[in-house]
Design a protein around this motif. Structure first.
Motif, PDB file in Angstrom:
ATOM      1  N   GLU A  47      -4.526   0.531  13.173  1.00 27.77           N
ATOM      2  CA  GLU A  47      -3.493   0.516  12.622  1.00 27.77           C
ATOM      3  C   GLU A  47      -2.313  -0.034  12.921  1.00 27.77           C
ATOM      4  N   ARG A  67      -2.862  -3.647  11.879  1.00 31.26           N
ATOM      5  CA  ARG A  67      -2.526  -3.728  10.566  1.00 31.26           C
ATOM      6  C   ARG A  67      -1.165  -3.933  10.328  1.00 31.26           C
ATOM      7  N   GLU A  84      -0.678  -6.410   7.374  1.00 30.97           N
ATOM      8  CA  GLU A  84      -1.651  -6.094   6.188  1.00 30.97           C
ATOM      9  C   GLU A  84      -1.133  -4.866   5.315  1.00 30.97           C
ATOM     10  N   TYR A 109      -4.090  -3.572   4.279  1.00 33.64           N
ATOM     11  CA  TYR A 109      -5.427  -2.829   4.046  1.00 33.64           C
ATOM     12  C   TYR A 109      -6.131  -3.366   5.365  1.00 33.64           C
ATOM     13  N   ARG A 110      -6.363  -2.427   6.213  1.00 36.95           N
ATOM     14  CA  ARG A 110      -7.495  -2.855   7.274  1.00 36.95           C
ATOM     15  C   ARG A 110      -8.621  -1.811   7.392  1.00 36.95           C
ATOM     16  N   THR A 111      -9.830  -2.056   7.135  1.00 34.08           N
ATOM     17  CA  THR A 111     -10.911  -1.068   7.458  1.00 34.08           C
ATOM     18  C   THR A 111     -12.055  -1.683   8.269  1.00 34.08           C
ATOM     19  N   GLY A 121     -14.041  -3.177   5.573  1.00 32.56           N
ATOM     20  CA  GLY A 121     -13.507  -4.251   4.769  1.00 32.56           C
ATOM     21  C   GLY A 121     -13.661  -5.763   5.556  1.00 32.56           C
ATOM     22  N   SER A 152      -4.508 -12.194  -0.986  1.00 35.94           N
ATOM     23  CA  SER A 152      -3.838 -11.513   0.225  1.00 35.94           C
ATOM     24  C   SER A 152      -3.205 -12.762   1.055  1.00 35.94           C
ATOM     25  N   HIS A 165     -13.331  -8.428  -2.084  1.00 33.46           N
ATOM     26  CA  HIS A 165     -12.479  -7.686  -3.128  1.00 33.46           C
ATOM     27  C   HIS A 165     -13.636  -7.360  -4.180  1.00 33.46           C
ATOM     28  N   HIS A 193     -15.449  -4.466  -2.751  1.00 33.99           N
ATOM     29  CA  HIS A 193     -14.473  -3.310  -3.047  1.00 33.99           C
ATOM     30  C   HIS A 193     -14.521  -2.917  -4.408  1.00 33.99           C
ATOM     31  N   ASN A 241      -5.152   5.456  -7.185  1.00 38.29           N
ATOM     32  CA  ASN A 241      -3.666   5.246  -6.473  1.00 38.29           C
ATOM     33  C   ASN A 241      -2.967   6.544  -6.491  1.00 38.29           C
ATOM     34  N   TYR A 250      -6.019   1.192  -3.506  1.00 36.59           N
ATOM     35  CA  TYR A 250      -6.333  -0.402  -3.851  1.00 36.59           C
ATOM     36  C   TYR A 250      -4.819  -0.912  -3.757  1.00 36.59           C
TER      37      TYR A 250
END
Length: 345
Positions: free
Chosen positions: A161, A164, A169, A171-173, A176, A235, A252, A255, A309, A321
């Motif tokens: 985190e 990120r 960013e 989104y960062r997982t 991903g 992105s 994506h 995803h 969302n 998302y």
């Protein structure tokens, strides 16, 4: 992603489950059938072949290994080329966490019909180096000649985190990372025998990947993304180099199709007559979009992601998302969809 069930009592289980939370049965995932089966210690006979618990079950691997596989390891574990030393128990705990996302990635790749050729069978085949930068060596997440390197320290929520936020960013997982890096691998694989016209189309959409990558990195981290980048890219990171643009779009695509398939297998339907005129017809996500157009995929995703969302916000979380798919990005996703389904055909 199919909704997994316990083979004994049919209760819902999670993809990473080792035991059924309802009846307590020991279970494991059987790759050829794409289903969970009972996993007794003395193995199980499936279609005339004996399967065993993966030898890494003690590190939370819930897949089965076919009789006679080296070291008693499943397909996913055999694809790991490097891992922390056996004495580094802290890093091995993080490996167990990351391996869940690796197995989820592999199941989706198999569902899409994408080829998985292991590194030990072919030069440039798929491999994973899952190592930790906190174990004494620098680790850079990336891909090179089929080898995907992941820094296990990113399994730590606070570390990931912090990165990120620092990198700006949304989104960062760990999943991903896996999906992005495998995009680099499949760009080479899916276009290896492509015609000149297909490569030309790829370069028209994403840019010429033959331009200097090192220069692109230096420019990106010095000046950042160009002004107005969101009008053409999914992105900020995708703006750095054509390779990164393709990998981001590939991620994506995974995803979107993966989440739609999970929704479909969970029985999710958006009923038009219950949403007060927001949509004109019901939205029924599919578990397989092989014969669909990208417009159909993105239409379903638009409404499903909007619903997801809203659910996240109702829990005080950020959007599931947090991305906008503008027309140029839709065209790039259409290209990815075409080469993926072309390979499957």
């Amino acid at each position: 992603m199919r909704s997994p069930r316990c083979p004994r009592c049919s209760s819902a289980v999670f993809f990473e489950s080792l035991d059924c939370p309802h009846c307590g049965a020991a279970i494991a995932y059987h790759v050829p059938t794409g289903s969970f089966v009972l996993a007794p210690e003395n193995g199980i006979l499936i279609d005339g072949e004996r399967w065993w618990r993966c030898s890494n079950r003690g590190w939370q691997c819930n897949w089965l290994a076919a009789d006679g596989q080296p070291s008693g390891q499943c397909l996913s574990c055999r694809l790991t080329r490097r891992r922390p030393e056996s004495t580094d128990t802290v890093a091995l705990e993080k490996l167990a966490d990351a391996a869940v996302d690796k197995r989820r990635l592999l199941v989706q790749l198999l569902d899409l019909g994408l080829p998985i050729t292991p590194y030990y069978e072919q030069e440039g085949g798929l491999a994973f180096d899952l190592i930790s930068s906190r174990s004494g060596e620098p680790v850079t997440i990336g891909h090179a000649n089929g080898v995907i390197t992941i820094d296990l320290v990113e399994s730590l929520d606070d570390y990931r985190e912090n990165l990120r936020v620092r990198l700006g960013e949304v989104y960062r997982t760990m999943l991903g990372h896996f999906r992005h890096e495998v995009g680099h691998y499949y760009q080479n694989i899916l276009l290896a025998d492509a015609t000149g016209e297909l490569w030309a189309e790829c370069r028209e959409l994403f840019g010429d990947e033959r331009t200097s990558y090192q220069d692109a990195i230096a420019r990106h981290y010095k000046t950042g993304a160009p002004e107005g980048w969101a009008e053409s890219y999914i992105s900020d990171y995708a703006t750095m180099h054509p390779w990164e643009d393709f990998a981001e779009c590939f991620a994506h695509y995974l995803h979107i199709t993966g989440t739609l398939a999970t929704a479909a297998n969970s029985g999710v339907v958006l009923q038009a007559d219950r949403i007060d005129g927001l949509i004109s017809t019901d939205v029924l996500p599919r578990d397989d979009y092989r014969g669909a157009s990208i417009d159909e995929i993105l239409s379903d995703w638009h409404w499903l992601s909007l619903m997801f969302n809203r659910i996240n916000r109702s829990m005080g979380l950020g959007d599931l998302y947090p991305f906008d798919i503008v027309p140029p990005v839709a065209a790039k996703l259409a290209f990815v969809h075409r080469i993926v389904t072309r390979e499957r055909a």
